[in-house]
Scaffold this active site. Structure first.
Site, PDB file in Angstrom:
ATOM      1  N   GLU A  65      29.421  17.035  -0.447  1.00  0.00           N
ATOM      2  CA  GLU A  65      30.146  16.805  -1.697  1.00  0.00           C
ATOM      3  C   GLU A  65      31.434  17.621  -1.756  1.00  0.00           C
ATOM      4  O   GLU A  65      32.469  17.109  -2.193  1.00  0.00           O
ATOM      5  CB  GLU A  65      29.277  17.191  -2.909  1.00  0.00           C
ATOM      6  CG  GLU A  65      27.982  16.414  -3.010  1.00  0.00           C
ATOM      7  CD  GLU A  65      26.793  17.144  -2.407  1.00  0.00           C
ATOM      8  OE1 GLU A  65      25.713  17.110  -3.022  1.00  0.00           O
ATOM      9  OE2 GLU A  65      26.938  17.740  -1.317  1.00  0.00           O
ATOM     10  N   CYS A 101      23.308  20.011  -5.436  1.00  0.00           N
ATOM     11  CA  CYS A 101      22.845  21.344  -5.824  1.00  0.00           C
ATOM     12  C   CYS A 101      23.767  21.892  -6.918  1.00  0.00           C
ATOM     13  O   CYS A 101      24.786  21.282  -7.251  1.00  0.00           O
ATOM     14  CB  CYS A 101      22.835  22.276  -4.615  1.00  0.00           C
ATOM     15  SG  CYS A 101      24.494  22.703  -4.016  1.00  0.00           S
TER      16      CYS A 101
END
Length: 148
Positions: free
Chosen positions: A54, A82
């Site tokens: 990401e 996360c």
């Protein structure tokens, strides 16, 4: 392009990560139907704990769009993000997050915590999980099984 088409792009990046010996996670950033950022996990090769798929996709999109704000963008990722990655998405002002497999150990989009629903934070994104989840989960399971 449909959400599934775009998630298949993220899955292709996850396969590349696995071939490089990294945990198979891939991410794609889209703006106005066009892919503007791509990333795959590279923390092992880069000796960098922040080198998640990401983060790489956000950095790529920022460079291509010449802006650290990714307003109106959607980030697709094969595994639930996360807390670190959700934090980066919040700062980038990503509008929508679509993920594949849930992460019961570190997922910050509902599995462990949902940072996008934290009212005290100044930005919120729409989150959709479970897109091609089985394919994403199977790739992760196969990767870890081969390491044992």
């Amino acid at each position: 392009m449909t959400d599934q088409d775009i998630m298949r792009e993220a899955l292709a990046l996850a396969r590349q990560a696995a071939e490089a010996g990294e945990v198979p996670v891939g991410a794609v950033v889209v703006k106005d139907g066009v892919i503007v950022g791509r990333g795959m996990n590279r923390p092992i090769a880069g000796h960098d704990p922040s080198a998640h798929a990401e983060i790489a996709a956000l950095r790529d999109a920022g460079q291509r769009l010449q802006n650290y704000r990714l307003v109106g963008c959607t980030l697709y990722v094969t595994l639930e993000p996360c807390a670190m990655c959700v934090g980066a998405m919040l700062h980038a002002r990503v509008a929508r997050v679509v993920f594949g497999a849930s992460d019961p150990k570190t997922g910050a989009c509902g599995s462990v915590i949902n940072l996008f629903e934290e009212e005290r934070l100044n930005h919120h994104a729409t989150v959709e999980g479970g897109l091609l989840a089985e394919e994403s989960a199977d790739m992760l399971k196969a990767f870890f099984a081969s390491r044992r």
